[in-house]
Design a protein around this motif. Structure first.
Motif, mmCIF file in Angstrom:
data_model
loop_
_atom_site.group_PDB
_atom_site.id
_atom_site.type_symbol
_atom_site.label_atom_id
_atom_site.label_comp_id
_atom_site.label_asym_id
_atom_site.label_seq_id
_atom_site.Cartn_x
_atom_site.Cartn_y
_atom_site.Cartn_z
ATOM 1 N N UNK A 166 4.336 -1.789 3.300
ATOM 2 C CA UNK A 166 2.819 -1.477 3.309
ATOM 3 C C UNK A 166 2.006 -2.538 2.707
ATOM 4 N N UNK A 167 2.371 -3.068 1.645
ATOM 5 C CA UNK A 167 1.493 -4.205 0.632
ATOM 6 C C UNK A 167 1.658 -5.359 1.465
ATOM 7 N N UNK A 168 2.758 -5.659 2.076
ATOM 8 C CA UNK A 168 2.947 -6.891 2.729
ATOM 9 C C UNK A 168 2.039 -6.962 3.930
ATOM 10 N N UNK A 169 1.857 -5.979 4.654
ATOM 11 C CA UNK A 169 1.081 -5.796 5.844
ATOM 12 C C UNK A 169 -0.557 -6.004 5.407
ATOM 13 N N UNK A 170 -0.646 -5.094 4.221
ATOM 14 C CA UNK A 170 -2.011 -5.132 3.671
ATOM 15 C C UNK A 170 -2.512 -6.799 3.266
ATOM 16 N N UNK A 171 -1.541 -7.408 2.777
ATOM 17 C CA UNK A 171 -1.574 -8.890 1.996
ATOM 18 C C UNK A 171 -1.832 -9.833 3.483
ATOM 19 N N UNK A 172 -0.919 -9.588 4.445
ATOM 20 C CA UNK A 172 -0.968 -10.568 5.537
ATOM 21 C C UNK A 172 -2.301 -10.412 6.348
ATOM 22 N N UNK A 173 -2.779 -9.170 6.445
ATOM 23 C CA UNK A 173 -4.050 -8.853 7.225
ATOM 24 C C UNK A 173 -5.134 -9.587 6.470
ATOM 25 N N UNK A 174 -5.006 -9.267 4.977
ATOM 26 C CA UNK A 174 -6.268 -9.872 4.409
ATOM 27 C C UNK A 174 -6.361 -11.266 4.470
ATOM 28 N N UNK A 236 -15.294 -11.462 10.320
ATOM 29 C CA UNK A 236 -13.974 -11.398 9.535
ATOM 30 C C UNK A 236 -13.775 -10.621 8.346
ATOM 31 N N UNK A 237 -14.848 -10.025 7.877
ATOM 32 C CA UNK A 237 -14.735 -9.129 6.881
ATOM 33 C C UNK A 237 -14.649 -7.790 7.133
ATOM 34 N N UNK A 238 -14.898 -7.239 8.405
ATOM 35 C CA UNK A 238 -14.622 -5.861 8.876
ATOM 36 C C UNK A 238 -13.301 -5.639 9.055
ATOM 37 N N UNK A 239 -12.283 -6.227 9.636
ATOM 38 C CA UNK A 239 -10.941 -5.857 9.683
ATOM 39 C C UNK A 239 -10.199 -5.687 8.243
ATOM 40 N N UNK A 240 -10.744 -6.623 7.486
ATOM 41 C CA UNK A 240 -10.018 -6.621 6.122
ATOM 42 C C UNK A 240 -10.688 -5.368 5.475
ATOM 43 N N UNK A 241 -11.746 -5.147 5.366
ATOM 44 C CA UNK A 241 -12.340 -3.731 4.830
ATOM 45 C C UNK A 241 -11.358 -2.528 5.560
ATOM 46 N N UNK A 242 -11.461 -2.738 6.748
ATOM 47 C CA UNK A 242 -10.620 -1.642 7.235
ATOM 48 C C UNK A 242 -9.146 -1.339 7.020
ATOM 49 N N UNK A 243 -8.614 -2.567 7.494
ATOM 50 C CA UNK A 243 -6.922 -2.452 7.323
ATOM 51 C C UNK A 243 -6.341 -2.966 5.994
ATOM 52 N N UNK A 244 -7.062 -3.978 5.569
ATOM 53 C CA UNK A 244 -6.599 -4.447 4.224
ATOM 54 C C UNK A 244 -6.842 -3.439 2.944
ATOM 55 N N UNK A 245 -7.703 -2.873 3.141
ATOM 56 C CA UNK A 245 -8.158 -2.047 1.900
ATOM 57 C C UNK A 245 -7.960 -0.553 2.135
ATOM 58 N N UNK A 246 -7.118 -0.297 3.188
ATOM 59 C CA UNK A 246 -6.822 1.058 3.482
ATOM 60 C C UNK A 246 -6.269 1.966 2.369
ATOM 61 N N UNK A 247 -4.958 1.296 1.943
ATOM 62 C CA UNK A 247 -4.438 2.083 0.679
ATOM 63 C C UNK A 247 -5.083 2.052 -0.480
ATOM 64 N N UNK A 248 -6.020 1.126 -0.916
ATOM 65 C CA UNK A 248 -6.987 1.146 -1.888
ATOM 66 C C UNK A 248 -7.807 2.308 -1.855
ATOM 67 N N UNK A 249 -8.368 2.613 -0.584
ATOM 68 C CA UNK A 249 -9.627 3.636 -0.503
ATOM 69 C C UNK A 249 -8.700 4.958 -0.836
ATOM 70 N N UNK A 305 -9.012 -8.645 -1.918
ATOM 71 C CA UNK A 305 -7.795 -7.821 -1.433
ATOM 72 C C UNK A 305 -6.670 -8.698 -1.264
ATOM 73 N N UNK A 306 -6.831 -9.981 -0.842
ATOM 74 C CA UNK A 306 -5.835 -10.924 -0.757
ATOM 75 C C UNK A 306 -5.053 -10.987 -2.159
ATOM 76 N N UNK A 307 -5.868 -11.231 -3.057
ATOM 77 C CA UNK A 307 -5.252 -11.257 -4.660
ATOM 78 C C UNK A 307 -4.490 -10.132 -5.089
ATOM 79 N N UNK A 308 -5.036 -8.889 -5.016
ATOM 80 C CA UNK A 308 -4.669 -7.833 -5.467
ATOM 81 C C UNK A 308 -3.533 -7.259 -4.643
#
Length: 524
Positions: A166-174, A236-249, A305-308
């Motif tokens: 899950x984190x790998x996916x999050x990282x790659x998307x971001x 470019x920001x919308x998908x990151x906010x949605x998919x990259x940040x999902x777990x954080x939310x 999101x990328x860094x974290x």
């Protein structure tokens, strides 16, 4: 009869099996001590002594004289054996009562509860007096079928594969969306610096300056108030906010529900505010058909999101590595043991195969060549070479003769051995190592606890600071409008002073939030 009491002593400073042998050998000679059993990994000695002759504090002192740290452990419940059984064939409450009362009368059983609904029996016993096989025998004699609750031998609860995924996916998307955003940013910076140079060299008028500025491709306005740069950044920001940040939310929501503020709350707060503010300001600019493009913060969320998510991903990969090692360790445990009954002069009378969990302390276990030692014990009879590399890392086989100790999980090589079980179940060296690694995995590093504690105070204080900033600028603006005018460039002259002040104040307070969030504390 001499009364015998039992005490446990926490022993520190033991490094290897010879320390154990040293303590056991020296204490056995002392008056009033019947037996002593030392577990190296658990750092624990179990001593049976005659209270008329010697006291636990004196025993600890004897160990200290040998050069180890020793403290008497208060809670003596540590050494109780716990047994979970499945009992079949119970029909009513009287069956339950029959089992419980019979067991409680049995010498060595300390506590027993049987649940009719789940067919489970939970029994505490003193391993010195009685063992799991005896307990099972008692219940079977009453006419009920009994078996052990099967333990999950695989270390499935230590598996980090899902989190790693899950984190790998999050990282790659971001990352995919972050690279273009960074590219745009760098391009803008370069262009800006060129503009500044141009400005420095040729004293252009501001009108020419504007012309040069708007000639830049990215500053070109698709709609009034909406530049290519801002539009691309937004997309470019919308998908990151949605998919990259999902777990954080999800994490942040859980934390807030329990009225705590952790790093996730900070991250979510900053990214959401940066995103929402930038989005709103774009809409306002479009509504006003502004000539100058507003300053947006669309670059903050993707980079954060990328860094974290990279950090979290690496953390889980590292944990996964330890877990893999642990799963391998667990798989080294033998599952069955051959228990033998000895007659006079160590003549074999009978032998039976039992589950490892059923081996009791003091049982005589036979280990054939090529077999694994099911429990820790002492050799009674036989000579053999044993490969103990799983614990010691020593590739050369070790010679074992009567009186030597053996470690559960190690491999017997060429001779057949009879061993007397000293540590069984959760007390074996292997189980203790597994337990230590599990504990190390579940506990946080002290610095991590500290960071979490700090962020508990950090989040509210940052929010506080940004609110103060907001009000401070509003007050400054109404007292002395020129200061705001000086810093807030290119605002539309047609809007009222009050609106300019409030807009500037908001921009300042959001900046505080966005800069404070990706703080080194969280990233580290």
């Amino acid at each position: 009869t001499k009364t015998v009491s039992k005490c446990y002593v926490q022993v520190t400073g033991m490094t290897c099996a010879s320390c154990v042998a040293n303590i056991e050998r020296n204490l056995r000679r002392e008056d009033g001590i019947h037996s002593i059993l030392v577990a190296l990994m658990a750092g624990k000695a179990e001593v049976r002594y005659n209270p008329a002759v010697i006291q636990p504090s004196a025993i600890a002192e004897l160990i200290r004289e040998l050069g180890f740290g020793a403290t008497v452990m208060e809670n003596c419940g540590e050494g109780d054996g716990i047994l979970e059984l499945v009992v079949r064939g119970m029909t009513c409450a009287s069956c339950v009562h029959k089992i419980e009362s019979t067991l409680m009368k049995t010498n060595g059983v300390l506590y027993c509860s049987v649940a009719l609904a789940t067919n489970k029996a939970h029994i505490k016993y003193d391993p010195e007096i009685i063992g799991p096989r005896d307990v099972i025998q008692v219940i079977q004699d009453l006419g009920f079928a009994t078996s052990l609750v099967k333990k999950d031998r695989s270390a499935s609860h230590l598996d980090h594969k899902q989190e790693i995924r899950q984190w790998k996916r999050s990282f790659v998307v971001s990352l995919i969306f972050c690279i273009p955003v960074m590219g745009l940013m760098i391009y803008m910076m370069v262009m800006d610096s060129q503009l500044a140079d141009a400005h420095a060299h040729h004293n252009m008028s501001s009108e020419e300056m504007e012309a040069l500025h708007s000639s830049m491709v990215l500053e070109y306005q698709l709609l009034p108030g909406l530049s290519v740069m801002n539009f691309l950044s937004f997309l470019l920001c919308v998908p990151v906010q949605m998919f990259g940040g999902w777990h954080f939310y999800i994490q942040a929501y859980k934390a807030l529900k329990h009225k705590t503020a952790n790093m996730d709350v900070l991250i979510v707060l900053a990214t959401t505010i940066a995103f929402a503010y930038s989005f709103v300001i774009l809409l306002v600019a479009m509504a006003e058909k502004a000539k100058v493009n507003p300053v947006t913060f669309f670059d903050t969320p993707p980079m954060l999101f990328v860094f974290i998510s990279l950090g979290r991903w690496l953390e889980h990969v590292a944990k996964g590595k330890t877990s893999e090692a642990l799963a391998r360790l667990i798989s080294l445990q033998a599952t069955e043991a051959t228990i033998v009954t000895l007659g006079p002069d160590n003549v074999l009378l009978s032998e039976e195969q039992v589950d490892v969990e059923l081996v009791q302390r003091g049982d005589i276990v036979k280990v054939i060549p090529g077999g694994k030692f099911p429990v820790d014990g002492r050799v009674i009879e036989g000579h053999s070479m044993v490969d103990e590399s799983l614990i010691t890392g020593e590739a050369m086989p070790v010679t074992k003769k009567p009186g030597n100790t053996v470690i559960a999980g190690s491999l017997n090589q060429n001779g057949s051995l009879l061993i007397s079980a000293t540590h069984v179940g959760a007390d074996t060296t292997l189980s203790q190592i597994v337990k230590l690694v599990e504990e190390a995995q579940t506990s946080k590093a002290p610095i991590q606890q500290f960071a979490d504690k700090l962020s508990g105070y950090f989040v509210p204080s940052i929010v506080g600071v940004s609110v103060i900033t907001l009000f401070a600028w509003i007050i400054i603006g109404f007292v002395d409008f020129e200061i705001v005018e000086k810093y807030f460039l290119g605002y539309n002259k047609s809007i009222s002073a009050a609106e300019v002040i409030i807009r500037f104040a908001f921009q300042a307070s959001i900046t505080v939030l966005c800069i404070a969030c990706p703080c080194s504390l969280g990233l580290a």
